[in-house]
Scaffold this active site. Structure first.
Site, PDB file in Angstrom:
ATOM      1  CG  HIS A 141      -0.303   0.237   2.587  1.00  0.00           C
ATOM      2  ND1 HIS A 141      -0.002  -0.797   3.496  1.00  0.00           N
ATOM      3  CD2 HIS A 141       0.017   1.284   3.285  1.00  0.00           C
ATOM      4  CE1 HIS A 141       0.411  -0.381   4.447  1.00  0.00           C
ATOM      5  NE2 HIS A 141       0.542   0.845   4.304  1.00  0.00           N
ATOM      6  CG  ASP A 171      -0.175  -4.152   2.681  1.00  0.00           C
ATOM      7  OD1 ASP A 171       0.159  -3.344   1.656  1.00  0.00           O
ATOM      8  OD2 ASP A 171      -0.199  -3.546   3.943  1.00  0.00           O
ATOM      9  CB  SER A 248       3.230   1.670   6.158  1.00  0.00           C
ATOM     10  OG  SER A 248       2.243   1.462   6.684  1.00  0.00           O
TER      11      SER A 248
END
Length: 501
Positions: A141, A171, A248
């Site tokens: 993402h 992911d 992230s």
């Protein structure tokens, strides 16, 4: 109902459970309608921390003002804690990712917008170098739909990165840094022996503040976190380390400075509840991703597993494959490919990642205590795969594809005043193919061939099976590249003859 928020800069989206992914993208949830919110983080320290010189700073030794070396050594030893050492060890292999993507805002009335609008959103995330040539693991993402991935290295230098392969369901993604390197790699730990309560450290691009470090403990293990109706994270590490938007894809470290997880999400509205994908799970998935990427480009015909004695233990060989032709046998231990040492299946997959179809690779292997050398060719992939559509696309056009996100479709229809139902993102291009000759690139989105839309894999299957296509025509194609619609003509390979090379 509780909500999960996926963050990309200041853009977020509401889905069940109150969790957000603190990176620059929205993963598979882009099909949902999002809400635009502003996020502001103010960090307050409980006490002022003065700037000071300790030992060496920028090569200048603090010798002129110390009373005695023993006093300084004692002072330094009390400050250079295991946390300091761990951060110092891991930081050079952490990179900060920045980019832009265009998002449509369908529910921004509270922000003054009227109707659907397209918005350029600044994104941020983090990655970790797993190979000295510049291969970096991050969250999918973080890089999804980002046209230019800009990178800030630990030393402040900037470069760009290119997407190599990705797996939206887990992911995870692999990108490659531009530049000759070598780049420092992250020290690797394990996640199968983690203990609740042990100290951990997170490093990341928190709110754009590059290389931000936070500390905490492992709060829990084996957490399953639902994201939406179709996606969830499994077997996550829960930690109290501070994780924010931009973290992230960054590392969760143990106190030895070894990576034990990839930071992925935090609970909105709570304090010190964050989650990371265990590193053992990450490396297994990345190995599968890189292996599939290699298999689409060429065939070696070797499968192996880690060996305690070192090297990759050969488990199976394809009959007539190039590895078998090169003299390898089950039970051999591959020690090197070219000049790169091999100890795990992932290291083997990475060692051949830069190879091209038809190239001969030098392999060093051990058999019964004797070391041998052989040369193994990377045979061009004929396109054989368990997915007939993927096989045809690879053979006839020379591309590997995946469906584009719903946000891309909405954005294109708004900008072009069209009614496209979707598109197919190019994830790989076969060297020498029709697509390669016409300059189609990884990251382009295929919108149509002839007068037919390629909105999904079913559309592509129908087009490739059409009699007009099977004869190998000069086909007109349409692609989108960085919000620009391009077209061209390519001579497709006939399905009744040999595939193009």
């Amino acid at each position: 109902m509780n909500l999960i928020y996926y963050f990309f800069g200041t853009r977020c989206q509401a889905v069940p459970e109150r969790l957000f992914v603190p990176g620059s993208g929205q993963g598979n949830s882009l099909s949902k309608t999002g809400a635009l919110v502003a996020v502001l983080a103010t960090v307050l320290a409980s006490a002022a921390v003065p700037f000071a010189v300790a030992g060496e700073l920028e090569g200048v030794r603090a010798t002129s003002f110390r009373a005695g070396s023993s006093d300084v050594d004692r002072h330094r030893s009390s400050r250079e804690t295991p946390t300091v050492t761990a951060i110092r060890r891991a930081s050079p292999s952490v990179v900060n990712l920045h980019g832009q993507k265009t998002l449509r805002n369908s529910a921004a009335s509270h922000a003054g917008a009227v109707g659907d609008v397209a918005k350029q959103v600044n994104g941020m995330g983090t990655g970790v170098v797993i190979d000295s040539r510049g291969y970096v693991v991050t969250n999918y993402h973080v890089v999804e739909d980002v046209y230019e991935i800009n990178v800030t290295l630990h030393n402040g230098e900037t470069t760009r990165a290119d997407l190599v392969t990705s797996d939206p369901s887990s992911d995870l993604a692999v990108v490659k840094l531009r530049g000759s390197g070598p780049f420092e790699t992250i020290p690797q730990g394990h996640s199968d022996d983690l203990m609740i309560g042990e100290s951990v450290i997170a490093i990341g691009n928190a709110f754009g503040y590059v290389h931000t470090s936070t500390v905490g403990i492992i709060s829990a293990l084996h957490r399953d976190i639902p994201v939406n109706e179709t996606q969830s994270y499994h077997d996550l590490i829960q930690t109290s380390a501070g994780i924010n938007p931009g973290n992230s894809g960054g590392p969760l470290l143990n106190i030895d400075g070894e990576i034990i997880g990839i930071n992925v999400a935090v609970r909105v509205g709570a304090q010190q509840i964050a989650f990371a994908i265990p590193i053992d799970q990450v490396l297994e998935t990345v190995n599968d991703m890189v292996t599939r990427h290699n298999d689409r480009r060429f065939v070696i015909g070797l499968r192996g597993t880690s060996d305690r004695a070192g090297g990759l233990r050969v488990v199976d060989l394809n009959d007539g494959g190039s590895a078998q032709q090169g003299g390898l046998k089950p039970g051999d231990r591959v020690l090197k490919v070219q000049d790169r040492s091999v100890k795990t299946p992932l290291q083997y997959a990475l060692s051949v990642l830069d190879a091209t179809p038809g190239q001969k690779l030098r392999m060093e292997f051990d058999r019964d205590g004797e070391v041998y050398e052989t040369f193994v060719a990377t045979l061009p992939n004929s396109g054989s795969t368990s997915d007939p559509t993927a096989s045809l696309a690879w053979q006839v056009i020379g591309v590997a594809v995946r469906p584009a996100s719903d946000s891309f479709t909405r954005r294109m229809n708004s900008q072009l005043s069209t009614s496209y139902r979707g598109g197919l993102v190019i994830t790989d291009v076969r060297s020498g193919s029709a697509a390669d000759e016409q300059g189609i690139q990884v990251g382009d989105v295929l919108l149509g061939i002839h007068s037919w839309q390629t909105s999904n894999l079913s559309d592509l299957a129908g087009i490739l099976e059409h009699p007009e296509i099977q004869s190998g025509p000069n086909a007109k194609f349409y692609v989108v590249r960085r919000d620009k619609t391009l077209y061209g003509h390519m001579q497709l390979a006939s399905q009744t003859g040999t595939s193009r090379r």
